[in-house]
Write an enzyme that holds these catalytic residues in place. Structure first.
Site, PDB file in Angstrom:
ATOM      1  N   GLN A   1       2.038  -5.977   5.438  1.00  0.00           N
ATOM      2  CA  GLN A   1       2.077  -5.893   4.205  1.00  0.00           C
ATOM      3  C   GLN A   1       3.827  -6.093   3.764  1.00  0.00           C
ATOM      4  OE1 GLN A   1       0.407  -2.230   3.322  1.00  0.00           O
ATOM      5  NE2 GLN A   1      -1.145  -1.740   4.820  1.00  0.00           N
TER       6      GLN A   1
ATOM      7  N   GLU B   1      -6.014  -9.006   3.677  1.00  0.00           N
ATOM      8  CA  GLU B   1      -5.642  -8.652   4.671  1.00  0.00           C
ATOM      9  C   GLU B   1      -5.320  -8.697   6.114  1.00  0.00           C
ATOM     10  OE1 GLU B   1      -5.737  -4.083   5.171  1.00  0.00           O
ATOM     11  OE2 GLU B   1      -6.719  -3.864   3.246  1.00  0.00           O
TER      12      GLU B   1
ATOM     13  N   GLU C   1     -12.901  -1.567   1.934  1.00  0.00           N
ATOM     14  CA  GLU C   1     -13.751  -1.615   3.503  1.00  0.00           C
ATOM     15  C   GLU C   1     -14.589  -1.156   3.128  1.00  0.00           C
ATOM     16  OE1 GLU C   1     -10.712  -1.202   6.535  1.00  0.00           O
ATOM     17  OE2 GLU C   1      -9.463  -3.095   6.741  1.00  0.00           O
TER      18      GLU C   1
ATOM     19  N   TYR D   1      -7.466  -8.876  11.348  1.00  0.00           N
ATOM     20  CA  TYR D   1      -5.996  -9.431  11.898  1.00  0.00           C
ATOM     21  C   TYR D   1      -5.624  -9.817  13.096  1.00  0.00           C
ATOM     22  CZ  TYR D   1      -4.850  -5.717   8.214  1.00  0.00           C
ATOM     23  OH  TYR D   1      -3.811  -4.878   7.351  1.00  0.00           O
TER      24      TYR D   1
ATOM     25  N   GLU E   1       0.306  -1.534   0.212  1.00  0.00           N
ATOM     26  CA  GLU E   1       0.179  -0.323  -0.127  1.00  0.00           C
ATOM     27  C   GLU E   1       1.284   1.728  -0.014  1.00  0.00           C
ATOM     28  OE1 GLU E   1      -2.788   0.372   2.834  1.00  0.00           O
ATOM     29  OE2 GLU E   1      -3.925   1.984   2.521  1.00  0.00           O
TER      30      GLU E   1
HETATM   31  O1  AHR Z   1      -3.167  -2.584   5.757  1.00  0.00           O
HETATM   32  C1  AHR Z   1      -3.442  -1.880   6.537  1.00  0.00           C
HETATM   33  C2  AHR Z   1      -5.145  -0.936   6.830  1.00  0.00           C
HETATM   34  O2  AHR Z   1      -5.650  -1.808   7.578  1.00  0.00           O
HETATM   35  C3  AHR Z   1      -5.894  -1.081   4.990  1.00  0.00           C
HETATM   36  O3  AHR Z   1      -5.006  -0.007   4.607  1.00  0.00           O
HETATM   37  C4  AHR Z   1      -6.963  -1.176   4.899  1.00  0.00           C
HETATM   38  O4  AHR Z   1      -8.000  -1.815   4.451  1.00  0.00           O
HETATM   39  C5  AHR Z   1      -7.666  -1.953   6.312  1.00  0.00           C
HETATM   40  O5  AHR Z   1      -8.207  -1.521   7.656  1.00  0.00           O
END
Ligand code: AHR
Length: 513
Positions: free
Chosen positions: A365, A316, A194, A260, A47
């Site tokens: 990432q 993600e 998102e 996450y 990103e």
């Molecule tokens: O990976 C960081 C951020 O996490 C991304 O930009 C977003 O899609 C998510 O909330």
């Protein structure tokens, strides 16, 4: 204090028998019918955020840092080893504010913008479409574009697809003027990111209709076939998946999910390197919860798509800690320890189990952001424990899943979560069986007996990822504190069984020929 229980790790509940030692058994269950572990499960995400692109992947052709057409040589060489199958770009939240036309043509003419999501940094658009597609060609991976739905237009997204993939017409002409004669191939197209949050704060019913509209105008030019991906749910938002599947399933090839490993029991993220054993086990428990989350989203998808035409893409995932002290706020720069590699191993093992539905995942990432593969500072680069884990798992890419049962002691973590001492995954490719084994216990070795069920093991070799401390990490002054090493002893074979001794807090991959 930890309580160990014998349990089938795949079973939802432990049976409650207390065990004094870390003895585990694994039975391989070879099956002709088992699915292929799609290599796209090993996807990456880049990103425009902090120093992921600028400084991490790209320094520009004029830089003193050794580079090839602007891409850092050290990073390229490291990433090539991971055989990256797919790279998602340009966001993340950034994608829904990105206007691709600002990133083409002579660099000196490109407009600037404020990266509102990530620290208000000024983005000069010097890395754009051509640079991304060229990078994918260099790495030999599929590009995955995240299109702007939140603040863009249907026309803008439609023209981006045309610019990239059409042989003739006004957009193709513009591309040729900018130096690229032949169209690129583009398979994966995300329609927003998102969309329930930073991508527009849509409600699912409204987004489903917007998705249907946007995807209509994203055409297949000259034999290029798009795989269209709807912006999917966050974590436990099952209603989002339900509504999207109900209203837009016939227009999509895939739907995403973000999960996450974030927020400790105190509601804080916590330090990447300074954590207690309790924090560690809690983290593994939270990571393993992805199994239930993925299963519930899959169950909803099964209802509407029993033949599994539509893929679930966890585009993600990874750990999310406090930013390292002294770094730029909003740039999400964090260190990476053996704990992070454990999370990567347990996550990938889980994704393997759902490979009939989970067709791609993208760790967040690739460089300098969240659970990164590489960290860079000026002309220096270090490889993280997560990098080594991905390297160790390369043989699983596009291999046939070899199902297995694990009977393992469990460790009870804070919040009542249970963490298996031993976790495992296995696959077969080109006559080689690869078995990856994890011992999550911080203090004790694990003695594992594997029933090979007739799988040949005439020649065995292995690699191990471990360190003296669970918070071992590599940094610019000590780049090799934790690396992959050969695992040459530690196993014995007799009578169709393999016994393996895994040191505390270690991950081992065995290759059986
Ligand atoms: O990976 C960081 C951020 O996490 C991304 O930009 C977003 O899609 C998510 O909330």
């Amino acid at each position: 204090m930890k309580l160990k229980l014998i349990a089938l790790s795949l079973a939802a509940m432990a049976t409650g028998v207390i065990s004094a030692s870390n003895e585990a058994t694994i039975k391989l269950l070879p099956s002709e019918e088992s699915p292929i572990i799609e290599k796209e499960i090993y996807g990456q995400f880049a990103e425009h955020l902090g120093t992921c692109i600028y400084g991490g992947l790209w320094v520009g052709p004029e830089s003193d840092i050794p580079n090839t057409d602007g891409y850092r040589n050290d990073v390229l060489n490291a990433l090539r080893e991971l055989k990256i199958p797919v790279l998602r770009w340009p966001g993340g939240c950034f994608a829904d504010e990105y206007h691709w036309m600002d990133g083409i043509g002579p660099r000196e003419n490109r407009p600037r913008m404020v990266n509102n999501n990530w620290g208000g940094t000024v983005e000069d658009n010097s890395f754009g479409t051509h640079d991304f597609f060229n990078l994918c060609e260099i790495l030999g991976c599929e590009p995955y574009l995240s299109g702007n739905v939140g603040s863009g237009t249907v026309e803008e997204l439609a023209k981006w697809v045309e610019y990239i993939t059409a042989e003739e017409g006004p957009m193709a002409k513009l591309r040729k003027e900018n130096g690229r004669e032949k169209p690129w191939k583009l398979k994966y197209l995300g329609v927003g990111n998102e969309s329930w949050g930073c991508g527009g704060n849509f409600r699912p019913e409204y987004y489903a209709d917007v998705y249907r509209r946007y995807q209509t105008y994203c055409r297949n030019f000259n034999g290029n076939k798009l795989y269209k991906i709807a912006s999917g749910a966050s974590d436990y938002d099952y209603n989002w998946t339900e509504v999207l599947m109900k209203n837009a399933r016939n227009q999509m090839d895939g739907i995403s999910l973000h999960y996450y490993t974030v927020l400790g029991w105190s509601g804080r993220k916590g330090s990447a390197i300074d954590f207690t054993p309790e924090d560690y086990y809690w983290t593994l428990g939270k990571c393993l919860e992805v199994k239930d989350v993925v299963k519930r989203h899959c169950d909803i998808m099964d209802k509407y798509d029993p033949k599994k035409r539509i893929g679930l893409l966890v585009d993600e995932w990874g750990t999310w800690w406090d930013e390292e002290p002294g770094t730029v706020s909003g740039h999400l720069y964090q260190q990476n320890t053996l704990r992070d590699a454990m999370v990567a191993a347990l996550s990938l093992n889980t994704f393997h189990r759902f490979t009939d539905r989970v067709k791609m995942t993208n760790i967040a990432q690739i460089a300098n952001v969240l659970q990164a593969m590489v960290l860079t500072k000026d002309d220096k680069m270090v490889l993280t424990p997560t990098y080594y884990l991905f390297k160790m798992y390369v043989p699983h890419q596009d291999a046939k899943l070899l199902p297995l049962n694990v009977a393992t002691p469990m460790i009870r973590a804070r919040d009542g979560r249970q963490v298996p001492v031993v976790d495992a995954t296995a696959s077969v490719k080109n006559g080689i069986t690869t078995i990856s084994l994890v011992n999550t216990d911080l203090n004790e070795q694990a003695d594992i007996t594997i029933d090979l069920s007739g799988v040949s093991a005439k020649k065995i070799s292995g690699e191990i990822l471990t360190a003296d401390k669970i918070n071992a990490y590599n940094d610019f002054t000590h780049p090799d504190d934790i690396t992959l090493r050969p695992f040459t002893k530690g196993w014995k074979q007799s009578g169709g069984k393999l016994t393996v001794t895994l040191p505390a807090k270690s991950i081992v991959t065995l290759s059986l020929k």
